[in-house]
Motif scaffolding. Structure first.
Motif, PDB file in Angstrom:
ATOM      1  N   THR A  39      -9.021   8.294 -12.690  1.00 59.47           N
ATOM      2  CA  THR A  39      -9.328   7.147 -13.539  1.00 59.47           C
ATOM      3  C   THR A  39      -8.043   6.406 -13.886  1.00 59.47           C
ATOM      4  O   THR A  39      -7.999   5.176 -13.880  1.00 59.47           O
ATOM      5  N   ARG A  40      -6.973   7.159 -14.160  1.00 62.22           N
ATOM      6  CA  ARG A  40      -5.680   6.528 -14.479  1.00 62.22           C
ATOM      7  C   ARG A  40      -5.196   5.683 -13.299  1.00 62.22           C
ATOM      8  O   ARG A  40      -4.730   4.558 -13.484  1.00 62.22           O
ATOM      9  N   ALA A  41      -5.281   6.227 -12.086  1.00 64.28           N
ATOM     10  CA  ALA A  41      -4.842   5.481 -10.903  1.00 64.28           C
ATOM     11  C   ALA A  41      -5.704   4.233 -10.712  1.00 64.28           C
ATOM     12  O   ALA A  41      -5.195   3.167 -10.367  1.00 64.28           O
ATOM     13  N   THR A  42      -6.999   4.361 -10.956  1.00 63.84           N
ATOM     14  CA  THR A  42      -7.906   3.222 -10.824  1.00 63.84           C
ATOM     15  C   THR A  42      -7.504   2.109 -11.799  1.00 63.84           C
ATOM     16  O   THR A  42      -7.509   0.929 -11.438  1.00 63.84           O
ATOM     17  N   LYS A  43      -7.119   2.487 -13.018  1.00 64.64           N
ATOM     18  CA  LYS A  43      -6.676   1.494 -14.002  1.00 64.64           C
ATOM     19  C   LYS A  43      -5.396   0.800 -13.538  1.00 64.64           C
ATOM     20  O   LYS A  43      -5.252  -0.415 -13.688  1.00 64.64           O
ATOM     21  N   GLU A  44      -4.464   1.567 -12.965  1.00 71.09           N
ATOM     22  CA  GLU A  44      -3.212   0.982 -12.466  1.00 71.09           C
ATOM     23  C   GLU A  44      -3.475   0.021 -11.308  1.00 71.09           C
ATOM     24  O   GLU A  44      -2.860  -1.043 -11.215  1.00 71.09           O
ATOM     25  N   ILE A  45      -4.378   0.407 -10.422  1.00 69.07           N
ATOM     26  CA  ILE A  45      -4.749  -0.456  -9.291  1.00 69.07           C
ATOM     27  C   ILE A  45      -5.405  -1.729  -9.813  1.00 69.07           C
ATOM     28  O   ILE A  45      -5.122  -2.834  -9.333  1.00 69.07           O
ATOM     29  N   ALA A  46      -6.262  -1.592 -10.807  1.00 68.99           N
ATOM     30  CA  ALA A  46      -6.924  -2.763 -11.394  1.00 68.99           C
ATOM     31  C   ALA A  46      -5.902  -3.708 -12.017  1.00 68.99           C
ATOM     32  O   ALA A  46      -6.023  -4.934 -11.888  1.00 68.99           O
ATOM     33  N   LYS A  47      -4.885  -3.153 -12.685  1.00 73.26           N
ATOM     34  CA  LYS A  47      -3.836  -3.990 -13.281  1.00 73.26           C
ATOM     35  C   LYS A  47      -3.093  -4.780 -12.207  1.00 73.26           C
ATOM     36  O   LYS A  47      -2.768  -5.943 -12.380  1.00 73.26           O
ATOM     37  N   ARG A  48      -2.817  -4.112 -11.098  1.00 73.52           N
ATOM     38  CA  ARG A  48      -1.987  -4.724 -10.050  1.00 73.52           C
ATOM     39  C   ARG A  48      -2.787  -5.675  -9.162  1.00 73.52           C
ATOM     40  O   ARG A  48      -2.266  -6.705  -8.726  1.00 73.52           O
ATOM     41  N   TYR A  49      -4.037  -5.315  -8.858  1.00 77.62           N
ATOM     42  CA  TYR A  49      -4.817  -6.078  -7.879  1.00 77.62           C
ATOM     43  C   TYR A  49      -6.066  -6.735  -8.445  1.00 77.62           C
ATOM     44  O   TYR A  49      -6.744  -7.462  -7.735  1.00 77.62           O
ATOM     45  N   GLY A  50      -6.411  -6.409  -9.680  1.00 76.05           N
ATOM     46  CA  GLY A  50      -7.637  -6.962 -10.240  1.00 76.05           C
ATOM     47  C   GLY A  50      -8.853  -6.109  -9.944  1.00 76.05           C
ATOM     48  O   GLY A  50      -9.971  -6.513 -10.216  1.00 76.05           O
ATOM     49  N   GLY A  51      -8.667  -4.935  -9.353  1.00 69.21           N
ATOM     50  CA  GLY A  51      -9.774  -4.021  -9.064  1.00 69.21           C
ATOM     51  C   GLY A  51      -9.653  -3.422  -7.687  1.00 69.21           C
ATOM     52  O   GLY A  51      -8.873  -3.890  -6.848  1.00 69.21           O
ATOM     53  N   LEU A  52     -10.427  -2.372  -7.460  1.00 67.63           N
ATOM     54  CA  LEU A  52     -10.393  -1.679  -6.172  1.00 67.63           C
ATOM     55  C   LEU A  52     -10.851  -2.593  -5.038  1.00 67.63           C
ATOM     56  O   LEU A  52     -10.346  -2.507  -3.920  1.00 67.63           O
ATOM     57  N   ASP A  53     -11.803  -3.469  -5.313  1.00 72.81           N
ATOM     58  CA  ASP A  53     -12.317  -4.362  -4.271  1.00 72.81           C
ATOM     59  C   ASP A  53     -11.228  -5.263  -3.697  1.00 72.81           C
ATOM     60  O   ASP A  53     -11.238  -5.584  -2.519  1.00 72.81           O
ATOM     61  N   ASN A  54     -10.288  -5.663  -4.549  1.00 71.39           N
ATOM     62  CA  ASN A  54      -9.226  -6.567  -4.115  1.00 71.39           C
ATOM     63  C   ASN A  54      -8.092  -5.858  -3.395  1.00 71.39           C
ATOM     64  O   ASN A  54      -7.267  -6.496  -2.756  1.00 71.39           O
ATOM     65  N   LEU A  55      -8.044  -4.535  -3.505  1.00 73.07           N
ATOM     66  CA  LEU A  55      -6.947  -3.768  -2.912  1.00 73.07           C
ATOM     67  C   LEU A  55      -6.905  -3.922  -1.397  1.00 73.07           C
ATOM     68  O   LEU A  55      -5.863  -4.254  -0.832  1.00 73.07           O
TER      69      LEU A  55
END
Length: 128
Positions: free
Chosen positions: A22-38
């Motif tokens: 969950t922590r990594a998902t939050k960091e990815i969301a901060k950087r990319y706006g969400g997992l979908d945008n990664l």
């Protein structure tokens, strides 16, 4: 190692578990706006150096999740976190390309939904 939640890669002479927490998902969301945008961001990186930087950041983030979990459970024997510099120095661009599949595997496992059916007797079953 928790193979249901992770993918394993080798950096230098050490194995690391890549875990989408969950922590990594939050960091990815901060950087990319969400997992979908990664995925879109990784595929559309303007140049090779930027693409490498993103993969290195992601590998470091996901590998550090297993270390953070270890440190949480083993406060008396913490392990050092992996740095982006270590990933850069201990890997080759070819290895980073291979690690992309491990990243995908860890992300898939981290977002997979395990649905289990529970057996229940039918309301209309004959009682005898």
């Amino acid at each position: 190692m928790d193979n249901e939640r992770s993918a394993v890669i080798k950096i230098g002479d050490k194995e690391y578990e890549l875990i989408l927490s969950t922590r990594a998902t939050k960091e990815i969301a901060k950087r990319y706006g969400g997992l979908d945008n990664l995925g879109e961001k990784l595929m559309r990186s303007e140049n090779f150096e930027m693409a490498l930087d993103e993969i290195i950041w992601l590998i470091t983030l996901l590998a550090n999740q297993s270390i953070l979990i270890h440190n949480l459970r083993n406060k008396e024997k913490p392990k050092d976190l992996l740095t982006e510099e270590e990933v850069e120095l201990l890997t080759s661009p070819l290895e980073l390309a291979v690690y992309k599949s491990a990243i995908t595997e860890a992300m898939f496992k981290g977002t997979a939904r395990n649905i289990e059916s529970e057996y229940s007797e039918s309301k209309n079953a004959e009682v005898g």
